[in-house]
Enzyme design. Structure first.
Site, PDB file in Angstrom:
ATOM      1  N   GLU A  99       0.845  -1.191   0.000  1.00 61.47           N
ATOM      2  CA  GLU A  99       0.000   0.000   0.000  1.00 61.47           C
ATOM      3  C   GLU A  99       0.885   1.247   0.000  1.00 61.47           C
ATOM      4  O   GLU A  99       1.874   1.307   0.728  1.00 61.47           O
ATOM      5  CB  GLU A  99      -0.869  -0.030   1.251  1.00 61.47           C
ATOM      6  N   LEU A 101       1.604   4.803   1.154  1.00 58.43           N
ATOM      7  CA  LEU A 101       1.224   5.745   2.212  1.00 58.43           C
ATOM      8  C   LEU A 101       2.019   7.025   2.041  1.00 58.43           C
ATOM      9  O   LEU A 101       3.210   6.999   1.751  1.00 58.43           O
ATOM     10  CB  LEU A 101       1.515   5.146   3.596  1.00 58.43           C
ATOM     11  N   ASP A 204      14.346  -3.641  13.960  1.00 58.31           N
ATOM     12  CA  ASP A 204      15.267  -2.775  13.214  1.00 58.31           C
ATOM     13  C   ASP A 204      14.761  -1.336  13.329  1.00 58.31           C
ATOM     14  O   ASP A 204      14.591  -0.624  12.339  1.00 58.31           O
ATOM     15  CB  ASP A 204      15.337  -3.217  11.749  1.00 58.31           C
TER      16      ASP A 204
END
Length: 304
Positions: A99, A101, A204
């Site tokens: 997606e 964003l 991370d």
């Protein structure tokens, strides 16, 4: 962004059409920043836009692990993560379609505090054991997992030791390896009075993997998920520039850290510095040696 064409577009188009049940036909393909591990770009058809990561066919397992990690974080109900639209590979390429964003870096104190609240929620998602059900990746490096109940043994055997071994294979021997051998035997001393819970970790968590959406939703991506000590995420967040100070204050207010965090922070930072040494080379050697030496000196004082 500069418009471009790409030989992988037909494969991506078909994958998106099948995943969404739409008649998607890209009219825009534009390079995106931030892709030090894989090629990144956005594609769109005027109605929908998607963020694409593209690598060689050998990167299929890396993208599968990333998709799984995004799903695990999304399932925790903590952070907004980009939805996985499609993933796959052919003879030449592996890809991950996410997606798209609209994101920006954390900037204000309010955004830092909100991000901390969501991180606490992620960390309160507990597992039965430390680790993960299978191996994954930290950047492009393999990250050993499996599951265990002894966190200090897990961190030695599945995190530090493999990084020291990779460093030796890449020619970083000598004093770094001598300090590493001493340290691996001493790590349990940092956990004599501290028993972390197996929290779900991003794994991370540096500022380049954190953002807010246009609507102000705290967002994370590029995870290396596993269940571990929540301090490990906090330690990583302090590397490479860190987060707004309000983030740290809000996290500690919601869930105070153990008094020995500052020393264990060095241990958790060492893992990521060693990984950067193995990924990016000699410029990280001095810091890896400094952290290893300092930890050994401090642990020697504890024994005395």
């Amino acid at each position: 962004m500069t418009e471009m064409t790409h030989p992988a577009l037909p494969v991506l188009e078909e994958a998106i059409r099948q995943a969404t049940g739409s008649d998607f036909r890209p009219s825009l393909c534009a390079a995106a920043g931030g892709g030090c591990i894989s090629e990144t770009f956005t594609i769109g058809d005027g109605r929908q836009r998607y963020f694409v990561k593209l690598g060689t066919a050998a990167d299929a397992s890396l993208f599968s692990a990333e998709a799984e990690g995004l799903g695990a974080i999304a399932a925790s109900g903590s952070f907004r993560t980009p939805a996985v639209i499609a993933q796959g590979s052919d003879a030449q390429h592996a890809f991950l379609v996410l997606e798209h964003l609209e994101l920006r870096a954390l900037a204000s104190a309010a955004e830092g505090a909100a991000f901390a609240e969501h991180l606490v929620q992620l960390h309160r998602t507990l597992g039965e054991h430390f680790g993960w059900r299978h191996d994954n990746f930290i950047g492009r490096s393999p990250q050993r997992n499996g599951e265990g109940d002894n966190w200090s043994a897990f961190f030695v055997d599945r995190r530090l030791r493999p990084q020291f071994e990779m460093a030796k294979a890449k020619g970083f021997g000598g004093e770094l390896q001598r300090q590493g051998e001493r340290l691996l035997a001493r790590v349990p001393a940092l956990f004599l009075d501290y028993r972390p819970q197996p929290s779900l970790l991003h794994g991370d968590l540096w500022h380049g993997n954190a953002a807010v959406t246009a609507a102000g939703e705290p967002t994370v991506f590029d995870p290396a998920v596993h269940y571990g000590d929540r301090e490990a995420d906090l330690a990583m967040s302090e590397l490479f520039g860190g987060f707004p100070s309000a983030f740290y204050a809000a996290y500690r207010s919601a869930w105070p850290l153990n008094e020995d965090y500052e020393q264990r922070k060095l241990l958790y930072s060492l893992y990521h510095i060693l990984n950067h040494l193995n990924l990016f080379g000699r410029s990280y050697l001095r810091e890896a040696l400094r952290l290893s030496t300092r930890l050994n000196e401090e642990l020697s004082l504890r024994r005395d």
